[in-house]
Every structure is written in structure tokens, then in C-alpha cells.
Scaffold this motif. Structure first.
Motif, PDB file in Angstrom:
ATOM      1  N   VAL A   1      25.044 -11.394  -2.063  1.00 46.98           N
ATOM      2  CA  VAL A   1      24.270 -11.339  -3.297  1.00 46.98           C
ATOM      3  C   VAL A   1      22.798 -11.165  -2.936  1.00 46.98           C
ATOM      4  O   VAL A   1      22.238 -11.966  -2.184  1.00 46.98           O
ATOM      5  CB  VAL A   1      24.467 -12.613  -4.142  1.00 46.98           C
ATOM      6  N   LEU A   2      22.194 -10.118  -3.471  1.00 44.44           N
ATOM      7  CA  LEU A   2      20.789  -9.829  -3.200  1.00 44.44           C
ATOM      8  C   LEU A   2      19.905 -10.570  -4.196  1.00 44.44           C
ATOM      9  O   LEU A   2      20.086 -10.473  -5.408  1.00 44.44           O
ATOM     10  CB  LEU A   2      20.545  -8.323  -3.306  1.00 44.44           C
ATOM     11  N   LEU A   3      18.926 -11.307  -3.667  1.00 43.49           N
ATOM     12  CA  LEU A   3      17.968 -12.018  -4.503  1.00 43.49           C
ATOM     13  C   LEU A   3      16.592 -11.363  -4.365  1.00 43.49           C
ATOM     14  O   LEU A   3      16.147 -11.049  -3.251  1.00 43.49           O
ATOM     15  CB  LEU A   3      17.865 -13.494  -4.096  1.00 43.49           C
ATOM     16  N   SER A   4      15.942 -11.171  -5.494  1.00 47.79           N
ATOM     17  CA  SER A   4      14.578 -10.647  -5.493  1.00 47.79           C
ATOM     18  C   SER A   4      13.648 -11.676  -6.133  1.00 47.79           C
ATOM     19  O   SER A   4      14.099 -12.642  -6.755  1.00 47.79           O
ATOM     20  CB  SER A   4      14.508  -9.320  -6.256  1.00 47.79           C
ATOM     21  N   ASP A   5      12.362 -11.440  -5.993  1.00 48.96           N
ATOM     22  CA  ASP A   5      11.395 -12.367  -6.578  1.00 48.96           C
ATOM     23  C   ASP A   5      11.525 -12.431  -8.094  1.00 48.96           C
ATOM     24  O   ASP A   5      11.248 -13.468  -8.709  1.00 48.96           O
ATOM     25  CB  ASP A   5       9.975 -11.945  -6.195  1.00 48.96           C
ATOM     26  N   PHE A   6      11.963 -11.341  -8.702  1.00 47.99           N
ATOM     27  CA  PHE A   6      12.088 -11.298 -10.152  1.00 47.99           C
ATOM     28  C   PHE A   6      13.255 -12.154 -10.654  1.00 47.99           C
ATOM     29  O   PHE A   6      13.300 -12.520 -11.829  1.00 47.99           O
ATOM     30  CB  PHE A   6      12.280  -9.852 -10.622  1.00 47.99           C
ATOM     31  N   ASP A   7      14.213 -12.450  -9.768  1.00 50.54           N
ATOM     32  CA  ASP A   7      15.367 -13.258 -10.172  1.00 50.54           C
ATOM     33  C   ASP A   7      15.018 -14.734 -10.313  1.00 50.54           C
ATOM     34  O   ASP A   7      15.721 -15.479 -11.010  1.00 50.54           O
ATOM     35  CB  ASP A   7      16.507 -13.115  -9.154  1.00 50.54           C
ATOM     36  N   LEU A   8      13.937 -15.165  -9.665  1.00 49.70           N
ATOM     37  CA  LEU A   8      13.600 -16.581  -9.611  1.00 49.70           C
ATOM     38  C   LEU A   8      12.407 -16.883 -10.505  1.00 49.70           C
ATOM     39  O   LEU A   8      11.352 -16.234 -10.395  1.00 49.70           O
ATOM     40  CB  LEU A   8      13.284 -16.995  -8.173  1.00 49.70           C
ATOM     41  N   SER A   9      12.563 -17.859 -11.364  1.00 52.72           N
ATOM     42  CA  SER A   9      11.456 -18.248 -12.245  1.00 52.72           C
ATOM     43  C   SER A   9      10.398 -19.036 -11.482  1.00 52.72           C
ATOM     44  O   SER A   9       9.208 -18.958 -11.798  1.00 52.72           O
ATOM     45  CB  SER A   9      11.984 -19.076 -13.412  1.00 52.72           C
ATOM     46  N   ASP A  10      10.833 -19.787 -10.469  1.00 58.66           N
ATOM     47  CA  ASP A  10       9.904 -20.582  -9.665  1.00 58.66           C
ATOM     48  C   ASP A  10      10.375 -20.558  -8.206  1.00 58.66           C
ATOM     49  O   ASP A  10      11.112 -21.446  -7.765  1.00 58.66           O
ATOM     50  CB  ASP A  10       9.841 -22.015 -10.179  1.00 58.66           C
ATOM     51  N   PRO A  11       9.979 -19.532  -7.452  1.00 58.62           N
ATOM     52  CA  PRO A  11      10.439 -19.408  -6.059  1.00 58.62           C
ATOM     53  C   PRO A  11      10.097 -20.607  -5.189  1.00 58.62           C
ATOM     54  O   PRO A  11      10.868 -20.967  -4.294  1.00 58.62           O
ATOM     55  CB  PRO A  11       9.723 -18.144  -5.562  1.00 58.62           C
ATOM     56  N   ILE A  12       8.977 -21.243  -5.433  1.00 62.64           N
ATOM     57  CA  ILE A  12       8.580 -22.382  -4.604  1.00 62.64           C
ATOM     58  C   ILE A  12       9.529 -23.560  -4.810  1.00 62.64           C
ATOM     59  O   ILE A  12       9.995 -24.190  -3.850  1.00 62.64           O
ATOM     60  CB  ILE A  12       7.125 -22.795  -4.925  1.00 62.64           C
TER      61      ILE A  12
END
Length: 206
Positions: free
Chosen positions: A165-176
Motif C-alpha cells: 500500500v502506497l502512502l503519500s503526504d496527502f493521505d495523512l492529516s497529521d504526518p507527525i
């Protein structure tokens, strides 16, 4: 021309009687050996046999089908499998007979996700034990694995299937916060690429 008639008397032919008795005895011995061999040989589902290979192939097909269904979406939204990953709080869960509970004794959270739902619907009623592992690349470029669902050590007859499964920055509301909770880092902060999570599903008969 005179035809000569010769009468054989089996009662007086002792040699013929002995040969007949030997043949009957040998036949009885052979039949007894075959019957004993068939009764003594057992075939169980857990032996290395054709039946066991068929069960493993069937479980592998079931596992791959479940991951394919979870990772399928007909819209631009994230698939159920990706949604389970990005909404994961980093906790490990285990099946307790009725639900998937957090293994953390201080936290009795229940897992309510698409992955746990399809496993409860398909694997649990069939008596198939299962583990789900999230494998990702750490900052040093090495693969690391974290248990999402863990139900014990697999048997020797376990099968494993996986789905990337590919994750991008746009998939995460709060990457930190996501990295702090799950340990899955941003592999390339200079781009929109975040990481690739390999969902490994292991199945075995209980």
C-alpha cells in the motif's frame, strides 16, 4: 485309431493337494498383509500430504482474496486497507473469542476496522488463526515490521500473503502524529511520497 481314456483321481494325488494347499495359504497371507497395511496407514490433515497441500493452497487463495477486496476502491478515496493503515493508532490487537482487543492491559480498546471485520467474517468461523503485520521502510532504508493483529506463533503449515500500500503526504492529516503513534516514518520528506506499507497476512489452521 484307439482313444485312450485316462482318469485322474485327485484324492490319490497327494502332490497336487499339497500344491493347492500352498497356493491357498499364500493367497491368505498376501490378503492379510494388504488389509493390515491399509488399516495401519492413516492420513490426517496435518501430515505432509496432498490433502494438506490442498488446504494450504485454499487458505492462500482466501487470504489473497481478502487483501484484494480490502485494497479495492471504485472511487478516488482511499481503499479500506489504506484507511485502516492511516487511522491506526499503533496498538497491537488480538482476537479474544468475541472481538479484537488491544493487548495493552492498560487500554481495552476494541479494533473496529475493515481488516478486522473481514477476518471476523471469513477467517474466524472457519477456525483459521491469523496475524497481520505492517512492514515498512525505516529511515535507514531497512524493513521493519509491527504487529497490527497478533494471535500467536504460526504453525509449520501456515501460509502468508501480502499487499503493498502506497502512502503519500496527502493521505495523512497529521504526518507527525502518525509517525509518533505507528513508528512509520516519512521516507522522503522532500517529496509527496511518504512510505510503502507491505501488509502481510499469515493464516494457519488451529
Amino acid at each position: 485309431m484307439t482313444r485312450v481314456s485316462i482318469n485322474f483321481n485327485l484324492k490319490k494325488d497327494s502332490l497336487g493337494q499339497i500344491h493347492t494347499l500352498e497356493a491357498v495359504t499364500a493367497t491368505m497371507i498376501m490378503v492379510s498383509v494388504i488389509v493390515f497395511t491399509v488399516q495401519a496407514t492413516s492420513l490426517t490433515p496435518l501430515t505432509s500430504s496432498t490433502a494438506n497441500a490442498h488446504i494450504e493452497a485454499q487458505m492462500q487463495t482466501i487470504g489473497q482474496d481478502m487483501l484484494n477486496v480490502l485494497d479495492h476502491t471504485s472511487s478516488a478515496h482511499a481503499s479500506p486497507l489504506k484507511q485502516d493503515i492511516i487511522s491506526w493508532n499503533g496498538q497491537e490487537f488480538s482476537w479474544n473469542g468475541t472481538a479484537y482487543c488491544s493487548v495493552n492491559t492498560k487500554n481495552s480498546n476494541l479494533l473496529n476496522s475493515s481488516t478486522s471485520g473481514i477476518l471476523k467474517e471469513i477467517a474466524v468461523p472457519r477456525g483459521i488463526a491469523h496475524n497481520v503485520l505492517f512492514i515498512y521502510i525505516d529511515r535507514s532504508g531497512l524493513p521493519q515490521g509491527t504487529a497490527y493483529i497478533y494471535n500467536g506463533d504460526p504453525s509449520d503449515n501456515a501460509v502468508s500473503v501480502s499487499r503493498k500500500v502506497l502512502l503519500s503526504d496527502f493521505d495523512l492529516s497529521d504526518p507527525i502524529s502518525f509517525m509518533a503513534n505507528t513508528g512509520i516514518p516519512d521516507s522522503d520528506p522532500s517529496s509527496d511520497f511518504y512510505n510503502i506499507v507491505d501488509v502481510k497476512l499469515t493464516l494457519w489452521r488451529m
